[in-house]
Design an enzyme around this catalytic site. Structure first.
Site, PDB file in Angstrom:
ATOM      1  N   GLY A   1      66.508  31.625  56.646  1.00 13.31           N
ATOM      2  CA  GLY A   1      67.927  31.408  56.659  1.00 13.31           C
ATOM      3  C   GLY A   1      68.355  32.609  57.742  1.00 13.31           C
ATOM      4  O   GLY A   1      67.570  33.534  57.761  1.00 13.31           O
ATOM      5  N   GLY A   2      69.696  32.543  57.982  1.00 12.36           N
ATOM      6  CA  GLY A   2      70.330  33.561  58.722  1.00 12.36           C
ATOM      7  C   GLY A   2      70.446  35.022  58.071  1.00 12.36           C
ATOM      8  O   GLY A   2      70.334  35.000  56.836  1.00 12.36           O
ATOM      9  N   SER A   3      70.720  36.047  58.845  1.00 19.81           N
ATOM     10  CA  SER A   3      71.043  37.135  58.194  1.00 19.81           C
ATOM     11  C   SER A   3      72.305  36.902  57.257  1.00 19.81           C
ATOM     12  O   SER A   3      73.331  36.168  57.637  1.00 19.81           O
ATOM     13  CB  SER A   3      71.316  38.233  59.327  1.00 19.81           C
ATOM     14  OG  SER A   3      71.770  39.519  58.970  1.00 19.81           O
ATOM     15  N   SER A   4      72.383  37.744  56.222  1.00 17.71           N
ATOM     16  CA  SER A   4      73.404  37.504  55.185  1.00 17.71           C
ATOM     17  C   SER A   4      73.794  36.240  54.664  1.00 17.71           C
ATOM     18  O   SER A   4      74.625  35.882  54.075  1.00 17.71           O
ATOM     19  CB  SER A   4      74.965  38.073  55.853  1.00 17.71           C
ATOM     20  OG  SER A   4      74.586  39.335  56.045  1.00 17.71           O
TER      21      SER A   4
ATOM     22  N   GLY B   1      71.704  35.268  52.131  1.00 20.48           N
ATOM     23  CA  GLY B   1      71.604  35.380  50.737  1.00 20.48           C
ATOM     24  C   GLY B   1      69.991  35.298  50.371  1.00 20.48           C
ATOM     25  O   GLY B   1      69.826  35.170  48.973  1.00 20.48           O
ATOM     26  N   LYS B   2      68.986  35.376  51.369  1.00 17.73           N
ATOM     27  CA  LYS B   2      67.793  35.013  51.210  1.00 17.73           C
ATOM     28  C   LYS B   2      67.219  36.297  50.141  1.00 17.73           C
ATOM     29  O   LYS B   2      66.379  35.528  49.209  1.00 17.73           O
ATOM     30  CB  LYS B   2      66.948  35.160  52.288  1.00 17.73           C
ATOM     31  CG  LYS B   2      67.302  34.018  53.392  1.00 17.73           C
ATOM     32  CD  LYS B   2      66.380  34.271  54.582  1.00 17.73           C
ATOM     33  CE  LYS B   2      66.647  35.380  55.376  1.00 17.73           C
ATOM     34  NZ  LYS B   2      67.818  36.034  55.812  1.00 17.73           N
ATOM     35  N   SER B   3      67.571  37.555  50.329  1.00 14.99           N
ATOM     36  CA  SER B   3      66.716  38.360  49.602  1.00 14.99           C
ATOM     37  C   SER B   3      67.380  38.406  48.181  1.00 14.99           C
ATOM     38  O   SER B   3      66.570  38.598  47.239  1.00 14.99           O
ATOM     39  CB  SER B   3      66.919  39.823  50.128  1.00 14.99           C
ATOM     40  OG  SER B   3      68.349  40.168  50.097  1.00 14.99           O
TER      41      SER B   3
ATOM     42  N   ASP C   1      61.913  41.948  57.550  1.00 16.89           N
ATOM     43  CA  ASP C   1      62.164  43.257  57.475  1.00 16.89           C
ATOM     44  C   ASP C   1      60.913  44.536  57.132  1.00 16.89           C
ATOM     45  O   ASP C   1      60.821  45.465  57.594  1.00 16.89           O
ATOM     46  CB  ASP C   1      63.406  43.636  56.262  1.00 16.89           C
ATOM     47  CG  ASP C   1      64.866  43.102  56.514  1.00 16.89           C
ATOM     48  OD1 ASP C   1      64.770  42.857  58.047  1.00 16.89           O
ATOM     49  OD2 ASP C   1      65.526  42.924  55.811  1.00 16.89           O
TER      50      ASP C   1
END
Lengths: 177, 177, 177, 177
Positions: free
Chosen positions: B10-13, B15-17, B37
Site C-alpha cells: 500500500g502507499g505511504s500513510s 495504514g500498513k504498519s 523501511d
C-alpha cells in the site's frame, strides 16, 4: 576471496553502531547493516516482555527464551542468504552466549568470507556512556562488557575506550580482503 | 498448506504498519515483521540521497536507483530464506513498480505459501493522515495511493479509509490458511 | 480577544497529537505545540521510574509523585509566560487529575484567552489504536479514556472515534476567536 | 546564591546532550533539560523548511528567519519563567549568533543565577562523530564548531575532544554554587 560479511560483537554501549555507520561511510561499496536491534524490533511487542521472548531484567541483564531463539535462527539464515545473493553485510551483535552464539552464526554463514571483529570497551567507560546516551535500562553496559567476549575467536579486536568510532572503522576497513 | 508469508502492499500513510502491529498482536504464533523501511535504514546514509540509491523528490515522489535495486534483490532473497527456515514473516511494502515489484517477490518466495494483501486508502484521507503523522516529506501519500496497486493481483484487499487497523487485521487473519 | 492558548485534553491514544499537527498545518499563524511528553522527556531519566517522579504501572496506569508535581508547576508557569510574550501555544495534555489539573492550568494562564478542548474517543477504539501504534505499555488508553474528563469544563469537544484528525482540527479552528 | 540555570553552548555533535544527561544523573536535585531541538520540534512542520522559519542548507549551515526569532523570543521568556517559578533548568543551545544570542538569553534570564558553559570540540573530531551518529545532514558539525563561540563569555569551558561526557559533567557540577 573478498570479505562478504563483517560481524561486530560487543556489549551494549561499547560503540558498535557508531563504528557501523562510519564503516558504511568510508567503504567504497555499499554495505547493508543489521543488528540484533533490527531483529528485536521485528518481533511482536508481546515477545519483548515474556518468558518465551526477550526480557530486560531491572539490573540490565537480558534473558532470551525459546521462541526468540527459533526466530533468531531463521533470521541468521536470512542474513546468510543475503550474503550469498551478493550483498555485503555488516552484522552488529551482542553475543550473550559467547562462543555458542558464534558457532550458530558460523554454521549459517558457511563458506562466506567473514571478518570477525571484537568491539571492546572498558566496563566503567561503557557504563558512563550508557548514562550519556540516556538509555532507560541502566546496567546493560556493565553486565555485558566482558561476558559477550568469552570464548570468542576474532580476526581483529578494536577498543573504543580511547579511540573514536572513525578510527576503529578505519582499522577494520584496513583488514578487509 | 499453512500461510508462511503475508505481503501487505500500500502507499505511504495507507495504514500498513498499524495493521502489521495488530496482526502480530492477534495471531497466535509469533510473526516477524519487516518493511521497506527496514531495508532503507540498513543502507548507507549516503544512498538515501544519491542517484544510485533512493531519492525523495520535494513533491513526495520516490525514485530508486540501480544500487538500491541490487541490495533490494539480496534483501528479498534473505526474507525468503527466513520463511524457508521456518519463520512466519509479514512484509510491509510499497510497490512503486506495481506488478513488476510483485513479480520480483514472487520469484524469490517461490513455493512458500503467501497471502497477498492490498491495503487501500482514499487518496485525500491518506494525505490528511500524512499531515497528522507529521511526516516531513508531504505529498508521498497522494503520490503513491493509486500507483502502487497498478497491475497487482491480491488474495485480499482491505480499505483503511473507514476501518480501524484492528478491523483490517482481523479480516486478514481470517484469510490465513 | 484573540485566542492565545489551545488546551487539548484527552487520554492516551485518543488522537491528540495528530490533531495538534493538523492544527499547526491549517492555522495561518505559527503555533508552538507542547505536551506532557515534552515535560516528561525534559526530566531526569531516574524520575521516570521512581516514587518521586512518574511511574508507569504494568496495567497502564500512570502515577506521578511530588517532585513531578513541583517541576510541572514551573513548566506550566513557563508555558503561560510564552503566551504572555506573544507566542500562540497549543498544549496537549492528559489531565489525570481531571478538574484539579484544569484548575492548576487556569490559575497559571490567568487572563490569557484560552480555548479548552476535550478530545474524546471510545475506550475500545482507543485501546485498539494503542495496539496499532505499538506502544509498549498497553492498557494506558483504556485506563485514561474516561477519567481524564471527570469534572472538566470545555469550550468544545471533539470525538475521534469516527472522525479523522484533520476534521477535528477544522472544527477546533472554526472556534478560534 | 544557588545556580538556577546552566546554559551549555556548543556546535552540533560537540557532545552537549550527553553532558546534559550525565548532569541530570549526577546532580542531587532534579533538573529540567531543554534545548533548541525542543523548540524546533514544537514549531509547525512547515517552518522547518521555509524562509520564515528554519532552513538546513545542503552544506550543513542553518539559517533562521524572522518567525523563528519571534517564537524563540517567547520560548526564552518561558524558560526564564520556569526558573523563577523554582525549577532548575539546563539549556542546551547552539548560539549561531554568538554573542548576540547570549545577550538575548541574558536579558530574559535577568537576575537568575546562571552558569555559562562553553562546550568545545575539535572540528575534525566533531565531524567524525557526526558520521558515527548517522545524522542525515552532514557538515553541521564542522560548520558550527567555531562560529558558535565567537564573542561568548563563559564561566567555564569543557572540551569533549578527549574527555568523556561524564567527566565534563563532573567538572561542570563542581562549579555549581
Amino acid at each position: 576471496m573478498k570479505t562478504q560479511v563483517i560481524v561486530l560483537n560487543g556489549g551494549s554501549s561499547s560503540g558498535k553502531s557508531g563504528i557501523v555507520r562510519c564503516l558504511q561511510a568510508i567503504l567504497p561499496d555499499p554495505w547493508l547493516a543489521f543488528g540484533v536491534d533490527t531483529l528485536v524490533q521485528a518481533m511482536p511487542a508481546s515477545m519483548q516482555s515474556s518468558d518465551a521472548g526477550i526480557e530486560f531484567a531491572s539490573n540490565g541483564e537480558v534473558i532470551v527464551g525459546p521462541e526468540f531463539r527459533a526466530l533468531e535462527a531463521a533470521w541468521i539464515e536470512g542474513i546468510a542468504a543475503m550474503g550469498r545473493a551478493g550483498a555485503r553485510v555488516i552484522v552488529d551483535e551482542v553475543f550473550l552466549g559467547g562462543a555458542d552464539s558464534q558457532l550458530r552464526w558460523q554454521k549459517a554463514l558457511g563458506d562466506l568470507s567473514v571478518l570477525w571483529v571484537g568491539v571492546k570497551c572498558d566496563s566503567a567507560i561503557a557504563a558512563s556512556r550508557e548514562v550519556a546516551r540516556g538509555d532507560r535500562i541502566s546496567g546493560m553496559a556493565a553486565s555485558q562488557a566482558n561476558v559477550v567476549h568469552q570464548g570468542m575467536v576474532y580476526d581483529l579486536e578494536v577498543d573504543t575506550s580511547h579511540a573514536e568510532s572513525m578510527e576503529c572503522a578505519r582499522t577494520i576497513a584496513a583488514h578487509l580482503t
